[in-house]
Motif scaffolding. Sequence first.
Motif, PDB file in Angstrom:
ATOM      1  N   ARG A  53       1.568   8.634 -10.352  1.00  0.00           N
ATOM      2  CA  ARG A  53       1.295   9.120  -8.688  1.00  0.00           C
ATOM      3  C   ARG A  53       0.777  10.351  -8.762  1.00  0.00           C
ATOM      4  O   ARG A  53       0.244  10.765  -7.983  1.00  0.00           O
ATOM      5  CB  ARG A  53       2.432   8.721  -7.906  1.00  0.00           C
ATOM      6  CG  ARG A  53       2.322   9.165  -6.508  1.00  0.00           C
ATOM      7  CD  ARG A  53       3.512   8.725  -5.443  1.00  0.00           C
ATOM      8  NE  ARG A  53       3.431   9.024  -4.083  1.00  0.00           N
ATOM      9  CZ  ARG A  53       4.413   8.790  -3.304  1.00  0.00           C
ATOM     10  NH1 ARG A  53       5.281   8.086  -3.692  1.00  0.00           N
ATOM     11  NH2 ARG A  53       4.255   8.885  -1.964  1.00  0.00           N
ATOM     12  N   ASP A  66       0.841  -1.080   0.005  1.00  0.00           N
ATOM     13  CA  ASP A  66       0.017   0.046  -0.075  1.00  0.00           C
ATOM     14  C   ASP A  66       0.921   1.254  -0.030  1.00  0.00           C
ATOM     15  O   ASP A  66       0.502   2.269   0.452  1.00  0.00           O
ATOM     16  CB  ASP A  66      -0.867   0.102   1.128  1.00  0.00           C
ATOM     17  CG  ASP A  66      -0.279  -0.049   2.567  1.00  0.00           C
ATOM     18  OD1 ASP A  66       1.239  -0.071   2.626  1.00  0.00           O
ATOM     19  OD2 ASP A  66      -0.996  -0.099   3.699  1.00  0.00           O
ATOM     20  N   TRP A 115       3.350   3.605  -2.248  1.00  0.00           N
ATOM     21  CA  TRP A 115       3.916   4.288  -3.744  1.00  0.00           C
ATOM     22  C   TRP A 115       5.154   3.957  -3.678  1.00  0.00           C
ATOM     23  O   TRP A 115       5.772   3.506  -4.908  1.00  0.00           O
ATOM     24  CB  TRP A 115       3.378   5.562  -4.008  1.00  0.00           C
ATOM     25  CG  TRP A 115       2.054   5.713  -4.306  1.00  0.00           C
ATOM     26  CD1 TRP A 115       1.006   6.378  -3.792  1.00  0.00           C
ATOM     27  CD2 TRP A 115       1.562   5.799  -5.550  1.00  0.00           C
ATOM     28  NE1 TRP A 115      -0.175   6.481  -4.496  1.00  0.00           N
ATOM     29  CE2 TRP A 115       0.244   5.987  -5.638  1.00  0.00           C
ATOM     30  CE3 TRP A 115       2.106   5.111  -6.696  1.00  0.00           C
ATOM     31  CZ2 TRP A 115      -0.703   6.168  -6.891  1.00  0.00           C
ATOM     32  CZ3 TRP A 115       1.106   4.916  -8.182  1.00  0.00           C
ATOM     33  CH2 TRP A 115       0.158   5.515  -8.143  1.00  0.00           C
ATOM     34  N   PHE A 132       2.981  -3.937 -12.719  1.00  0.00           N
ATOM     35  CA  PHE A 132       2.430  -3.197 -11.888  1.00  0.00           C
ATOM     36  C   PHE A 132       1.018  -3.020 -12.134  1.00  0.00           C
ATOM     37  O   PHE A 132       0.417  -2.543 -13.092  1.00  0.00           O
ATOM     38  CB  PHE A 132       3.049  -1.666 -11.585  1.00  0.00           C
ATOM     39  CG  PHE A 132       4.411  -1.762 -11.646  1.00  0.00           C
ATOM     40  CD1 PHE A 132       5.213  -1.871 -10.504  1.00  0.00           C
ATOM     41  CD2 PHE A 132       5.175  -1.298 -12.960  1.00  0.00           C
ATOM     42  CE1 PHE A 132       6.590  -2.021 -10.627  1.00  0.00           C
ATOM     43  CE2 PHE A 132       6.507  -1.378 -12.898  1.00  0.00           C
ATOM     44  CZ  PHE A 132       7.181  -1.506 -11.747  1.00  0.00           C
ATOM     45  N   SER A 133       0.099  -3.482 -11.224  1.00  0.00           N
ATOM     46  CA  SER A 133      -1.256  -3.219 -11.085  1.00  0.00           C
ATOM     47  C   SER A 133      -1.707  -2.271  -9.942  1.00  0.00           C
ATOM     48  O   SER A 133      -1.552  -2.688  -8.655  1.00  0.00           O
ATOM     49  CB  SER A 133      -1.999  -4.651 -10.933  1.00  0.00           C
ATOM     50  OG  SER A 133      -3.474  -4.194 -10.932  1.00  0.00           O
ATOM     51  N   ILE A 134      -2.286  -1.017 -10.142  1.00  0.00           N
ATOM     52  CA  ILE A 134      -2.287  -0.067  -9.066  1.00  0.00           C
ATOM     53  C   ILE A 134      -3.857   0.189  -9.065  1.00  0.00           C
ATOM     54  O   ILE A 134      -4.594   0.720  -9.928  1.00  0.00           O
ATOM     55  CB  ILE A 134      -1.770   1.232  -9.543  1.00  0.00           C
ATOM     56  CG1 ILE A 134      -0.226   1.030  -9.935  1.00  0.00           C
ATOM     57  CG2 ILE A 134      -1.752   2.300  -8.678  1.00  0.00           C
ATOM     58  CD1 ILE A 134       0.639   2.147 -10.728  1.00  0.00           C
ATOM     59  N   VAL A 151      -4.185   3.279  -1.624  1.00  0.00           N
ATOM     60  CA  VAL A 151      -3.798   2.733  -2.935  1.00  0.00           C
ATOM     61  C   VAL A 151      -3.313   1.430  -2.490  1.00  0.00           C
ATOM     62  O   VAL A 151      -2.941   1.012  -1.400  1.00  0.00           O
ATOM     63  CB  VAL A 151      -2.490   3.346  -3.365  1.00  0.00           C
ATOM     64  CG1 VAL A 151      -1.244   3.404  -2.533  1.00  0.00           C
ATOM     65  CG2 VAL A 151      -2.242   2.736  -4.561  1.00  0.00           C
ATOM     66  N   ASN A 183       6.457   5.424 -12.781  1.00  0.00           N
ATOM     67  CA  ASN A 183       5.111   5.155 -11.968  1.00  0.00           C
ATOM     68  C   ASN A 183       5.018   6.395 -11.222  1.00  0.00           C
ATOM     69  O   ASN A 183       3.868   6.712 -10.774  1.00  0.00           O
ATOM     70  CB  ASN A 183       5.266   4.049 -11.088  1.00  0.00           C
ATOM     71  CG  ASN A 183       5.128   2.703 -11.609  1.00  0.00           C
ATOM     72  OD1 ASN A 183       4.169   2.395 -12.405  1.00  0.00           O
ATOM     73  ND2 ASN A 183       5.962   1.749 -11.281  1.00  0.00           N
ATOM     74  N   ILE A 208      -1.534  -1.828  -4.555  1.00  0.00           N
ATOM     75  CA  ILE A 208      -0.691  -2.236  -5.456  1.00  0.00           C
ATOM     76  C   ILE A 208      -0.109  -3.670  -5.508  1.00  0.00           C
ATOM     77  O   ILE A 208       0.322  -3.895  -4.336  1.00  0.00           O
ATOM     78  CB  ILE A 208       0.612  -1.111  -5.443  1.00  0.00           C
ATOM     79  CG1 ILE A 208       0.246   0.096  -5.600  1.00  0.00           C
ATOM     80  CG2 ILE A 208       1.553  -1.657  -6.547  1.00  0.00           C
ATOM     81  CD1 ILE A 208       1.315   1.184  -5.324  1.00  0.00           C
ATOM     82  N   LYS A 209      -0.348  -4.231  -6.789  1.00  0.00           N
ATOM     83  CA  LYS A 209       0.294  -5.735  -6.754  1.00  0.00           C
ATOM     84  C   LYS A 209       1.197  -5.660  -7.873  1.00  0.00           C
ATOM     85  O   LYS A 209       1.145  -5.062  -9.090  1.00  0.00           O
ATOM     86  CB  LYS A 209      -0.870  -6.568  -7.035  1.00  0.00           C
ATOM     87  CG  LYS A 209      -1.780  -6.987  -6.044  1.00  0.00           C
ATOM     88  CD  LYS A 209      -2.746  -8.223  -6.434  1.00  0.00           C
ATOM     89  CE  LYS A 209      -3.530  -8.292  -5.170  1.00  0.00           C
ATOM     90  NZ  LYS A 209      -4.704  -9.259  -5.408  1.00  0.00           N
ATOM     91  N   TYR A 210       2.730  -5.781  -7.504  1.00  0.00           N
ATOM     92  CA  TYR A 210       3.717  -5.743  -8.524  1.00  0.00           C
ATOM     93  C   TYR A 210       4.703  -7.167  -8.370  1.00  0.00           C
ATOM     94  O   TYR A 210       4.537  -7.836  -7.458  1.00  0.00           O
ATOM     95  CB  TYR A 210       4.578  -4.469  -8.082  1.00  0.00           C
ATOM     96  CG  TYR A 210       5.475  -4.661  -6.974  1.00  0.00           C
ATOM     97  CD1 TYR A 210       6.781  -5.079  -6.975  1.00  0.00           C
ATOM     98  CD2 TYR A 210       4.795  -4.218  -5.615  1.00  0.00           C
ATOM     99  CE1 TYR A 210       7.555  -5.074  -5.795  1.00  0.00           C
ATOM    100  CE2 TYR A 210       5.582  -4.288  -4.520  1.00  0.00           C
ATOM    101  CZ  TYR A 210       6.575  -4.740  -4.492  1.00  0.00           C
ATOM    102  OH  TYR A 210       7.785  -4.767  -3.437  1.00  0.00           O
ATOM    103  N   THR A 268      -2.549  -0.373 -14.940  1.00  0.00           N
ATOM    104  CA  THR A 268      -1.572  -1.328 -15.128  1.00  0.00           C
ATOM    105  C   THR A 268      -0.320  -0.493 -15.985  1.00  0.00           C
ATOM    106  O   THR A 268      -0.745   0.387 -16.548  1.00  0.00           O
ATOM    107  CB  THR A 268      -2.018  -2.563 -15.819  1.00  0.00           C
ATOM    108  OG1 THR A 268      -2.202  -2.284 -17.281  1.00  0.00           O
ATOM    109  CG2 THR A 268      -2.995  -3.117 -15.349  1.00  0.00           C
TER     110      THR A 268
END
Length: 316
Positions: free
Chosen positions: A72, A12, A14, A95-97, A85, A68, A87-89, A119
């Motif tokens: 942001r 979570d 950035w 990156f999936s935001i 936020v 990214n 985020i899965k990276y 993404t």
Amino acid sequence: MTYISAQPVLTDNWDDICYPVNPVWLTDLLPDYDIIATDRQQLIVGEPLRGRKTIFGIQSADYTIIPNVWIREVIDKVFGKNYTVQIKYTSTGEFSISIILSDGFSVGSESLQRSMILTNSYNGKTPLTIQGQTFTTMASEGNKPGTSMYREICQNGLMGWADSFGKLPDYQHWLEEKPKTKDKKQPVKSTQELRKIHHSRLTPALFQSQLYEMLAGQKKARPTLTATIYEHLQQRTMTKADEGMLKKLPIPVQLAKQAQERLRLEERILGASPSYWLMYNAVNHALFNARSSLTLNDRYKLDERVFHQLAASSFA
């Protein structure tokens, strides 16, 4: 093509994905060589936090990295402090935001929050998308992003796959005709087609002004077709005949097994009977939390196919 197996990491913060990334030209690295492979001219080099310099990919001369941090800055400008936020990276530079907003709606006894899913990648495997549509297509055709939902119980980001159809009868007609029109132009633009388009060279100012314009209208909630489909899936209880459906969905066998385990877990947590809604979420959870050679882009494509297949079965 083989691809490095990776498991998405959840954060979570950035800062975990806003590290420096820059192009390094092959001609600068190899000044005494003639570079014949003109389709590969620059290395994409990032410096992850607490990590070594990493080469994420080798791209053509006209490829532009979208750091990214550019994303942001626009998100902060649009939503201020009124978002969280998730985020899965991956270690491979994808990156999936999910930008999670405070408003939402209920599906059965659950409360979902409205969100925006973007993404991005530094390896070129996952194009920059907003709600499943590529940034360049949206910019050139004036498309507006749809919506997505965040489900806290499993930290799933659920893409608004049906939003582009507008009305339920149009979507149902498309589901009925889809098997017959596999090679024909679909009546509504497919997000799967749109994702194939790669972004061209952009300046930071141009990119950020265009992204801001796209997202500025997302401050206010509006009814969406996908939300209607979610409620329908929740009301569609699974029967004995549906028990083998997970094996028929277009996902790898191992992910189907993990989805089956997740489905049983959520049934116990929620004290609920199995439904198409829980099945879809179980597949989504498996897709975006499992180690796999699938890129994030591939995972979203499968998620979209599963959504439409379950929707078609639920209306049958």
